[in-house]
Design an enzyme around this catalytic site. Structure first.
Site, PDB file in Angstrom:
ATOM      1  N   TYR A 138       3.500  10.600   6.945  1.00 23.11           N
ATOM      2  CA  TYR A 138       4.755   9.958   6.576  1.00 23.11           C
ATOM      3  C   TYR A 138       5.448  10.861   5.562  1.00 23.11           C
ATOM      4  O   TYR A 138       5.049  10.931   4.398  1.00 23.11           O
ATOM      5  CB  TYR A 138       4.439   8.578   5.992  1.00 23.11           C
ATOM      6  N   LYS A 167       6.186  10.762  10.903  1.00 18.38           N
ATOM      7  CA  LYS A 167       7.403   9.988  10.686  1.00 18.38           C
ATOM      8  C   LYS A 167       8.182  10.712   9.595  1.00 18.38           C
ATOM      9  O   LYS A 167       7.757  10.741   8.437  1.00 18.38           O
ATOM     10  CB  LYS A 167       7.082   8.567  10.246  1.00 18.38           C
TER      11      LYS A 167
END
Length: 319
Positions: A138, A167
């Site tokens: 992330y 992400k």
């Protein structure tokens, strides 16, 4: 489950809370119905929008258990296991992933400053601990002391089998493009690249991103699903849709009555909008967030009326 893991529109779900600040399981189920009913291809719980950093361990477990049970395998469920350090992230993973997660998502450690060597060690140890469960990095520098995961390291960890995807919520389109180009150059076709930008989603998809993880998708999941389907085939139409979503996203920066930080303002807006749409019962955020007032909700309602789904209270019911 028909959706490939790490593709499509994956909504980073907000965590509905009741007046006492506890997880509102009924509203969470209603939110999930809202997301899946409008075509979402996956759900990501306990991310930034899910307020993971403000929830107790018991609340985190309740969110994951409720989500997995209600989704019932219809779409993948990604679960955030981020924490201040590697050992704590591993502990979160061992507590939460057995509840039925399809993948884990983790930032770099936060609070203490880390560099490339520590970041690599973090993800390698976390992957070793969770075994076959796919692990997504992330990328969100503002949340982790400004630390970014270097693109070459991301690709190295992908090649090692440590990372299944990333992400990218940096908002840096050039970084996203470099990640995609590196993936292609190194033959990492199975590595998934997801954009977390609400306002550059169309550009990310045209660059080759596999999917989107937009917080605004809690409010308008159908808009991002439509954008996912048209970004590469209908540039003018998707540009118009992106502009509408950009206008709707302005809710995260409304001038609130009470001074508040960016997280309170953004998550308060998403929750206020979801409440106005009749999706959740309360728009309370977890402590220590500053809460919205009626005048703030009115501004969100005006943006919804102008650029987004019609609030439940404003719907016309046919006789």
């Amino acid at each position: 489950m028909t959706t490939d893991l790490g593709t499509g529109v994956i909504i980073p779900a907000i965590t509905p809370l009741d007046e006492a600040g506890e997880v509102d399981a009924e509203s969470l189920r209603g939110l999930l119905d809202h997301l899946l009913g409008h075509g979402a291809h996956g759900v990501f719980v306990l991310g930034t929008c899910g307020e993971f950093g403000f929830l107790t361990d018991a609340q985190r477990e309740q969110v994951v258990a409720t989500t997995v049970e209600h989704v019932a395998g219809r779409v993948p469920v990604l679960v955030g296991v981020s924490d201040t350090g590697t050992a704590r992230a591993i502990a979160q993973a061992r507590r939460l992933l057995p509840l039925g997660a399809d993948a884990a998502v983790a930032t770099v450690p936060f609070f203490a400053e880390t560099g490339e060597a520590e970041i690599a060690e973090h993800f390698r140890r976390l992957k070793e601990a969770i075994g076959p469960v796919p692990l997504f990095a992330y990328e969100n520098p503002p949340r982790v002391n400004g630390t970014s995961i270097p693109v070459p390291l991301v690709l190295d960890l992908a090649a090692e089998g440590v990372l299944a995807g990333i992400k990218d919520s940096s908002g840096d389109t050039d970084r996203l493009v470099r990640t995609l180009a590196g993936r292609d150059a190194r033959g990492l076709s199975g590595f998934r690249v997801l954009s977390g930008s609400e306002v550059e989603a169309a550009a990310a998809l045209r660059a080759g991103a596999d999917g989107l993880v937009p917080g605004l998708g809690n409010v308008d999941p159908a808009g991002y699903v439509e954008l996912m389907g048209t970004a590469r085939t209908d540039p003018s139409g998707s540009d118009a849709l992106q502009e509408r979503l950009r206008s709707l996203f302005a809710m995260v920066a409304i001038p609130t009555i009470a001074p508040m930080g960016g997280s309170s303002r953004a998550l308060g807006a998403f929750k206020a909008a979801a409440r106005l749409l009749g999706v959740i019962a309360q728009d309370r955020c977890a402590v220590p967030s500053v809460l919205y007032r009626d005048a703030d909700r009115d501004r969100v309602a005006a943006l919804l009326a102008a650029h987004g789904p019609v609030p439940a209270a404003a719907r016309t019911v046919s006789p």
